[in-house]
Each structure stands twice: as structure tokens, then as C-alpha cells.
Scaffold this active site. Structure first.
Site, PDB file in Angstrom:
ATOM      1  N   ASP A  99       0.871  -1.172   0.000  1.00  0.00           N
ATOM      2  CA  ASP A  99       0.000   0.000   0.000  1.00  0.00           C
ATOM      3  C   ASP A  99       0.912   1.227   0.000  1.00  0.00           C
ATOM      4  OD1 ASP A  99      -1.737   2.049   0.450  1.00  0.00           O
ATOM      5  OD2 ASP A  99      -2.636   1.197   2.284  1.00  0.00           O
ATOM      6  N   SER A 153      -5.824   6.682 -11.447  1.00  0.00           N
ATOM      7  CA  SER A 153      -5.446   7.022 -12.826  1.00  0.00           C
ATOM      8  C   SER A 153      -6.473   7.907 -13.529  1.00  0.00           C
ATOM      9  CB  SER A 153      -5.238   5.741 -13.632  1.00  0.00           C
ATOM     10  OG  SER A 153      -6.460   5.051 -13.720  1.00  0.00           O
ATOM     11  N   SER A 159       0.914  12.953 -16.214  1.00  0.00           N
ATOM     12  CA  SER A 159      -0.217  12.886 -17.149  1.00  0.00           C
ATOM     13  C   SER A 159      -0.388  14.208 -17.882  1.00  0.00           C
ATOM     14  CB  SER A 159      -1.491  12.569 -16.371  1.00  0.00           C
ATOM     15  OG  SER A 159      -2.632  12.811 -17.165  1.00  0.00           O
ATOM     16  N   HIS A 162      -2.938  15.644 -17.949  1.00  0.00           N
ATOM     17  CA  HIS A 162      -3.879  16.441 -17.161  1.00  0.00           C
ATOM     18  C   HIS A 162      -3.185  17.404 -16.190  1.00  0.00           C
ATOM     19  CE1 HIS A 162      -7.159  14.559 -19.137  1.00  0.00           C
ATOM     20  NE2 HIS A 162      -6.600  13.378 -18.921  1.00  0.00           N
ATOM     21  N   TYR A 202      -6.898  15.163  -9.904  1.00  0.00           N
ATOM     22  CA  TYR A 202      -5.946  14.180 -10.447  1.00  0.00           C
ATOM     23  C   TYR A 202      -4.766  14.890 -11.132  1.00  0.00           C
ATOM     24  CZ  TYR A 202      -4.310  10.816 -13.986  1.00  0.00           C
ATOM     25  OH  TYR A 202      -3.538  10.033 -14.803  1.00  0.00           O
TER      26      TYR A 202
HETATM   27  C1  15L Z   1      -4.975   9.953 -18.114  1.00  0.00           C
HETATM   28  O1  15L Z   1      -4.121  10.509 -17.440  1.00  0.00           O
HETATM   29  C2  15L Z   1      -5.700   8.768 -17.604  1.00  0.00           C
HETATM   30  O2  15L Z   1      -4.907   7.969 -16.772  1.00  0.00           O
HETATM   31  C3  15L Z   1      -6.316   7.942 -18.704  1.00  0.00           C
HETATM   32  O3  15L Z   1      -7.270   7.082 -18.106  1.00  0.00           O
HETATM   33  C4  15L Z   1      -6.972   8.809 -19.781  1.00  0.00           C
HETATM   34  O4  15L Z   1      -8.072   9.480 -19.242  1.00  0.00           O
HETATM   35  C5  15L Z   1      -5.964   9.804 -20.324  1.00  0.00           C
HETATM   36  O5  15L Z   1      -5.376  10.541 -19.281  1.00  0.00           O
HETATM   37  C6  15L Z   1      -6.572  10.781 -21.334  1.00  0.00           C
HETATM   38  O6  15L Z   1      -6.404  11.988 -21.179  1.00  0.00           O
HETATM   39  O7  15L Z   1      -7.192  10.320 -22.299  1.00  0.00           O
END
Ligand code: 15L
Length: 270
Positions: free
Chosen positions: A49, A73, A109, A111, A134
Site C-alpha cells: 500500500d 489514474s 499525465s 492532465h 488528479y
Molecule cells: C490519463 O491521465 C488517464 O490515466 C487515462 O485514463 C486517460 O483518461 C488519459 O489521461 C486521457 O487523457 O485520455
């Protein structure tokens, strides 16, 4: 790299990497909070964990490099993001420092920068513009990576993964798609390149519609084999089936931007 630890082994990317990294390093330890149902008999697995520092310290003991895929994620409640992506990520870097791990490859990511408009081309030097809790956790991981690289000498690669899949699924993903082999190439640069200290790469294949300047990755020898445009007809046909999204269609982060959006008017950012 003799011993590599991969966290998040049960997730979508981890599951694929279990096949693609097989035999690449002398020993690979696959870890997750739960054992993957499809774990191969010869795979070395350690359950842990990430929110528990003592468990993470034990996990990284004797490891040379970590590929940190673990955590949430997609967008989740603050409590879940805090536990898995903020505390979990801190524990990973801190345990790596204590146990003298040499390298960490952090799965960041797109994002982290989702609130840049699609009309703008960005490099990795622009300030972050997270589009979700996220996305904030990914920006945090990148910042933590910089701290441990510059203060403690860890070699850190942050890969801002676009959309990991066999093919891009729609218009947005034509720009941000990364094929599995190309992600493996970036991970291996992060684990093996002798000159690397701290870098941020975009995790994208060769996409003609890309919004990103991925010069840093190319400088380290990245030569993607996937080409998003090869799938343009299918992706554009799929796009036609999607409902318009005024906010999501403007920004790079797509639905992560329109989700919970309650600003008056917009889209604003250019
Ligand atoms: C991400 O960061 C995610 O982990 C994945 O599930 C998708 O949503 C991807 O981005 C995306 O932007 O398509």
C-alpha cells in the site's frame, strides 16, 4: 539497472508493461495494492500500500530503479487522490531516497497541463495548468521529482502520458495518443540514459495533430514508431458519435476540463 520495481502493476499500463518489459532487466518486481488476476507464474510480485511509508521502504529496498505507475489514474474524490497520489507519491520518493534508489520514472499525465487550449502548442517549460484534482496530483509528483533530483541526486523522469492505447479513439486522442511500444521506449530512456538527471517528457507517439513540443524526449534519443494519423479515419468517425462539449472541446484535457466546470462563461484560457 539490475533490479527494477514497477508500481501499479495491476492497472492498464502496468498490465501491458508486464508483457513488454519481460526479460528487459535482470529482475523486475511488480507491485500493486492487490495482486493482478492475470499475473504470470514467473513474475515476481510484492503487494504494498503506497500510503504506508514503512511498506514502501521495504518495497524499494535493494531496487536500482522504479517505474511509478501506482495511484489513481483518473479524477476521484479529494480523499482518494490525497491518499494514493499525494501521500503515495511522497512515500515513493522519500523511500527511494532513504534506500538509495538511483532512478525514478514517474507516470505523470497530460492532465497536469489540461487547461491549455488545443490551439496552443506547449513545451515542458510552460507552467502547469491542471484540469482536475488528479491533474494537480500529477503536477505535485513532477515537483516532488524535481526536489528529489536537485536536492538528493535522484535521477528522475516524468512522463506526461497522453492516452495510452493501441489506437487513438477520437479527435482529442489523435493529438495525444501513445502506443505501448513508444511508452516502453520512454520508460527505458528514463531508466537507462546515462546523461539524464531531471526531465519531463510528453508521453506521445508521432502525432501530426500534436499540441506538444516533445524536443526533450527526442534529445535523449526517443524515436516513436507509432503514428496517430494512421488511424485518423476511424478516430474521426468515432468523434462524430460524441456529443459536443463546449469546454472540453476547447481545452487539451477534454472532459477532465468540463467535469465539475462551473465558471461563468468561458472557455477563457488561451
Ligand atoms: C490519463 O491521465 C488517464 O490515466 C487515462 O485514463 C486517460 O483518461 C488519459 O489521461 C486521457 O487523457 O485520455
Amino acid at each position: 539497472m539490475r533490479t527494477v520495481l514497477v508500481t501499479g502493476a495491476a492497472g492498464g499500463i502496468g498490465t501491458r508493461l508486464r508483457m513488454l518489459l519481460d526479460g528487459v532487466y535482470q529482475r523486475i518486481i511488480w507491485s500493486d495494492i492487490r495482486k493482478p488476476d492475470d499475473l504470470a507464474g514467473h513474475h515476481d510480485f510484492a503487494q504494498a500500500d503506497l500510503a504506508d511509508l514503512a511498506q514502501v521502504e521495504k518495497l524499494v529496498d535493494g531496487v536500482d530503479g522504479v517505474v511509478h505507475l501506482g495511484g489513481e489514474s483518473i479524477e476521484q474524490s479529494w480523499e482518494r487522490i490525497l491518499r494514493a497520489n499525494i501521500i503515495g507519491c511522497y512515500n515513493l520518493f522519500e523511500a527511494a531516497r532513504r534506500k538509495k534508489v538511483q532512478r525514478v520514472v514517474f507516470a505523470s499525465s497530460n492532465h497536469a497541463v489540461g487547461f491549455y487550449p488545443r490551439q496552443r502548442r506547449i513545451g515542458t517549460d510552460e507552467p502547469v495548468r491542471p484540469d482536475s484534482r488528479y491533474g494537480v496530483s500529477k503536477a505535485f509528483g513532477e515537483a516532488l521529482g524535481a526536489l528529489y533530483a536537485y536536492k538528493h541526486g535522484l535521477r528522475v523522469t516524468c512522463i506526461r502520458i497522453g492516452n495510452f492505447a493501441d489506437a487513438p479513439a477520437d479527435l482529442r486522442r489523435l493529438a495525444i495518443w501513445i502506443g505501448p511500444e513508444d511508452l516502453v521506449q520512454l520508460v527505458r530512456i528514463g531508466l537507462d540514459h546515462p546523461d539524464l538527471h531531471y526531465e519531463i517528457f510528453f508521453g506521445a507517439s508521432h502525432n501530426e495533430r500534436s499540441w506538444w513540443d516533445n524536443e526533450a524526449a527526442y534529445r535523449y534519443g526517443y524515436r516513436p514508431s507509432g503514428c496517430g494519423e494512421d488511424f485518423a479515419a476511424e478516430a474521426l468517425a468515432a468523434q462524430k458519435m460524441l456529443a459536443p462539449d463546449q469546454i472540453g472541446d476547447w481545452y487539451q484535457g477534454g472532459p477532465f476540463c468540463s467535469d465539475e466546470y462551473d465558471s461563468d462563461g468561458g472557455p477563457f484560457a488561451v
